[in-house]
Design an enzyme around this catalytic site. Structure first.
Site, short mmCIF file in Angstrom:
data_model
loop_
_atom_site.label_atom_id
_atom_site.label_comp_id
_atom_site.label_asym_id
_atom_site.label_seq_id
_atom_site.Cartn_x
_atom_site.Cartn_y
_atom_site.Cartn_z
N GLU A 183 33.91 4.57 50.08
CA GLU A 183 32.96 4.90 51.15
C GLU A 183 31.69 5.51 50.58
OE1 GLU A 183 33.44 3.65 53.95
OE2 GLU A 183 35.56 3.15 53.71
N HIS A 186 29.38 2.76 49.61
CA HIS A 186 28.58 2.32 50.76
C HIS A 186 27.45 3.32 51.03
CE1 HIS A 186 30.88 -1.10 52.17
NE2 HIS A 186 32.00 -0.41 52.29
N GLU A 213 29.52 -4.40 50.55
CA GLU A 213 30.86 -4.33 49.96
C GLU A 213 30.77 -4.36 48.43
OE1 GLU A 213 33.01 -3.63 52.19
OE2 GLU A 213 34.93 -3.81 51.13
#
EC number: 3.4.17.19
Lengths: 506, 506
Positions: free
Chosen positions: A271, A274, A300
């Site tokens: 995460e 991202h 991604e």
């Protein structure tokens, strides 16, 4: 630029800024609902989200937007605009056309259908009852075909129209060879691993790891790799996610399993990957629809890069293993960094995609890609999905689910009407390997940097080449500019073959 | 009701619901900014709040709103509406007229002025430099007079127009006798306390109380008194506050001082008092501007009631003292409940309102009331404020601030353009004592209920008489209905005299 164009462009930017403010507010409302809001406030919150989404949609499809777009997308006018305004016009126009082409009543019916389908899917999955879900899925596929009719198709493959929603510009022509490469090489590699006598010991990963200590260690690692906690925060949620309100406020969530170390930390790093993308977007893009990652696949690529290519690499743990032993001295007593590295990279064919290891993950994605392409091109029927699913699992992974709950019913995406999304998961891995290949050439002593915990040059590289551009460059443009070639799965397979040859002593 | 009125009313309700959705979203954005948001996201957040506030204002003042209000506030039509819709029309009309009467450019100038004034005030306070703040305050007072000209005045007292913003319907005619009573009796009581040889020992309140343990104990108490954590949550913020998104989501915040027990717990109870009001509003009022406390004063009556009349009462601690000793056995070793009760009710004249005890607090408020009334009726000049302030402190509290930082510059309210707000703090105490007087008659064994920790009947009483009505009844209506008389400060003074006579053995 004439002054009337200038005025028009200024009014358009102001209008778009208002529209994106709704987007930011909605993101906060969603984040709050999933991480903070008390149970009894949920219904009212959903209504507020409904109202604001409706207003946002009205802004995106209004007569005023139409007039702005008509005036500014005249070729001569468009050329005279600065590159941010120009890209904003094109992005808004794409969204406007897409929304306008679907008759409002049909879209409304589709929203109702997917909302029902998600509820039915939950029950069907719980009971492993595909027949229950089947009529809903059939209607959803029909809607996809209808939408493709409205939106138009490039004449090559209907599925391209759906791919474009998530990975703008990427087509079946590009994906087919990618998945062919993945299929051929991964299946062989998985088979070789299965036969290897050198299986890692993973027992120490299943000891007791108190949540608060996992939390502290995860935060320590994220801080070190460069997730900026002054421009974000980490909370708990049922499913981990990342959400960006603006580049100065990009939040991540996680969950901890106190009996499995091989879960939360890597999810946190994923995460954070991202999030670092969103934190490093050029702040001048704020207030436009360009202030976000350019596609699901490129997004991604950043999360998978940090999670797997960095976070599950040996140099990374050569740097952090001392800290890990300090944090969990009892749990990892007598385990050396090499053993730890092998353990966190264990490969085991399994049924559930979200729990799959780095290698077999792409096979899970491929199965869904092949099925989606078949459904949309009407070479596969919904009714046959359970059998097709199980055949493909057998063929690629060598295992057959005992029921549809751990087979075709496991993912919510189709119930929500998302077709064309799954391939972006593997595209992310493919892109990440291509980018890493270039980084290794351009950043001297790349592995040593990682082993010394010096992530600054890597972050800088990612920021310059990828992050800062937000949505101003398409995935294909980025890949071409960075690698000098097209999307190419062989770098990913080289990386995976090398990694697992070492780990499993193949 | 004719069908055209029905249609109009339905469209109006839908419109108002949309408007209140903006209000709910804005409340979430503000809460998040003050409790969760990272530093670097603040600027962008402020912009989003600006955009949504602007949209909300447009909805409240639009042509569409005007048409709804014109159609529905025809007397015959108004009478035919159900009572919620009728009250909604009247509330929206009041707001609409108020907004429309101020020329937009003048209001904009006022907003800019108060924004500057708040910044200047911070600096002026830090440097204890009233001269620096004076020109801003003079302009702000002039604006108040200008606004009163726009809005009109009841012909009795210009200050009534401002009071009405915070305590609808309450006037100087009502407040003057209230403050006369408070002034006369409180000053005497404070003097008597000063002369009492029976001062409580408060040293044990200043021991070390770890934040996490204060937090746990506060949550325990809030749960017991009936703050519903499934319809709220408690977080940390610089200044404690309560915010309601809807009756199912009413949040409070607190801060802990590890070296002072006499702070966080009572602040938590105070905010929970506000929150329980909002949690118990009739959910049918959601989506209208009536779904909130009816006035600042009535709101404050609920927070002060729970904080002081319950939370600082002897029966309350007869119930909780055992739990407190379990939570802090070392800190309160050798202290009995009587000593503890006396300590948390210590009276000491002091300079800062927000730190004042239950008794002297009203004197602080009174000083501001007298000054505001004088400024608005032009019997007091801004230039004279420091001297007037210090004279009043001397007269009522017997102490004189050493500088304006702990004197006239201490509060932000005037810099923000809030005049008419301060009196509601004391009104809250007055209302609370009146309500308690009735409750004691109607709930048999009132003190025993508290001493047994049975707060259910009290909550039920408050819900039925006050909370559920939200903004459908005005403060004067509520007081009249509940007590059978008007606003009357003698109940508060009876309560305070009795309480402190006991504590200080007067």
């Amino acid at each position: 630029m004439t002054s009337s164009v200038e005025n028009r462009a200024a009014a358009f930017r102001e209008y778009v800024k208002k529209m994106t403010s709704f987007g930011q507010a909605l993101a906060v409302l969603h984040w709050d609902m999933r991480t903070q809001a008390p149970r009894k406030g949920m219904d009212a919150r959903s209504e507020v989200i409904g109202v604001l989404s409706g207003e946002q949609f009205k802004l995106a499809t209004s007569k005023e937007m139409e007039e702005h777009l008509e005036a500014l997308s005249e070729p001569a006018v468009l050329d005279s605009l600065d590159h941010i305004t120009r890209a904003t016009v094109l992005e808004c126009k794409k969204e406007f056309d897409r929304n306008k082409k679907i008759p409002a009543d049909r879209y409304q019916e589709f929203v109702v259908l997917t909302s029902q389908a998600e509820t039915i899917w939950e029950e069907a999955r719980a009971n492993s009852d595909f027949a229950m879900f089947r009529p809903y899925l059939e209607k959803i596929v029909d809607f996809q075909l209808e939408f493709i009719d409205y939106w138009g198709c490039d004449g090559k493959n209907k599925y391209n129209t759906l791919l474009d929603l998530y990975e703008p510009g990427v087509t079946v022509d590009q994906l087919d060879p990618i998945f062919a490469t993945l299929r051929e090489k991964t299946v062989k590699l998985v088979a070789a691993i299965a036969e290897s006598p050198h299986k890692p010991d993973t027992s120490f990963l299943k000891k007791h790891f108190p949540e608060s200590e996992q939390d502290a260690f995860s935060r320590y690692v994220l801080e070190k790799i460069g997730y900026d906690f002054q421009a974000g925060r980490m909370d708990r949620s049922v499913h981990p996610f990342c959400t960006s309100f603006n580049p100065g406020d990009v939040r991540i969530t996680t969950r901890f399993d106190p009996n499995d170390f091989n879960s939360a930390l890597f999810s946190c790093i994923h995460e954070a990957g991202h999030a670092m993308y969103e934190q490093n977007i050029n702040p001048e893009l704020l207030g436009t629809p360009l202030c976000e990652g350019t596609s699901m696949g490129i997004h991604e690529s950043q999360s998978r890069y940090w999670e797997n290519m960095i976070g599950r690499s040996l140099p990374f743990w050569q740097h952090f293993y001392g800290d890990l032993l300090k944090a969990f001295p009892v749990q990892f007593a007598g385990v050396d960094v090499e053993q730890f590295y092998r353990a966190i990279n264990e490969v085991t064919p399994s049924f559930i995609r979200t729990e799959a290891d780095e290698l077999t993950y792409n096979l899970h994605v491929m199965i869904r890609y092949e099925i989606e392409k078949g459904l949309i091109n009407q070479t596969i029927k919904v009714a046959d999905l359970p059998a097709i699913w199980n055949d493909k699992m057998k063929e690629y992974l060598g295992i057959v689910p005992a029921n549809d709950k751990e087979g075709v019913l496991q993912d919510v995406h189709w119930a929500g009407g998302s077709f064309g999304y799954f391939p972006t998961y593997s595209l992310g891995n493919v892109y990440a390997a291509q980018f890493t290949h270039v980084m290794r050439k351009e950043l001297s002593g790349y592995d040593e940097l990682v082993a010394k915990g010096e992530f600054g040059p890597i972050r800088q590289w990612l920021k310059e080449r990828i992050h800062q551009h937000g949505k101003t460059k398409s995935p294909n443009e980025l890949v071409k500019e960075i690698t000098g070639e097209g999307i190419n799965a062989s770098y990913l397979m080289d990386y995976l073959e090398s990694k697992y040859t070492y780990i499993y002593k193949l």
